[in-house]
Motif scaffolding. Structure first.
Motif: not given
Length: 142
Positions: A32-43
């Motif tokens: 959840a923290a990774s997605i909330l930070n946006g680290k799952n996106k290439p941008t």
């Protein structure tokens, strides 16, 4: 080849659901923290809040590994002398299961304004029912 920097105006925030039933609290919180930070996106850009919305369901069915249910303590202080309060993870899980996952995710977010804004996009529910059906969230396996 140039590096693209994400801009606040061009961001598109998605919605994701994480089912915590039978999964360790730490694994769910880390995802959840990774997605909330946006680290799952290439941008992903460190200085821009480019994360998505996260809905965690079945928080009451999340598990702790080892003896954390009895040994792990959550502390807070009132600010007055002798005002230290504590509660075990098992007792907090019985009374407020949403708070356990919220505390775990909040501890994994950055301690700045981006982390505070990211935490506002987190929704945690004790059971499988949630209010975000209209946003058409995508299910993610932890």
């Amino acid at each position: 080849m140039s590096t693209t920097m994400a801009k606040k105006e061009t961001l598109e925030r998605g919605w994701y659901i994480i089912d915590a039933a039978g999964k360790p609290v730490g694994k769910v919180a880390a995802l959840a923290a990774s997605i909330l930070n946006g680290k799952n996106k290439p941008t992903y850009t460190p200085h821009v809040d480019c994360g998505d919305h996260v809905v965690i369901i079945n928080a009451s069915k999340a598990v702790f590994t080892g003896k954390k249910m009895t040994d792990k303590m959550y502390y807070h202080h009132s600010g007055y002398i002798g005002g230290l309060k504590f509660i075990s993870a098992g007792a907090l899980m019985k009374s407020k299961p949403e708070a356990v996952l919220e505390l775990a995710v909040k501890g994994m977010l950055p301690k700045n304004s981006i982390g505070a804004a990211s935490f506002n996009r987190l929704k945690v529910y004790a059971d499988a029912e949630h209010k975000q059906q209209a946003q058409k969230p995508v299910c993610i396996e932890a």
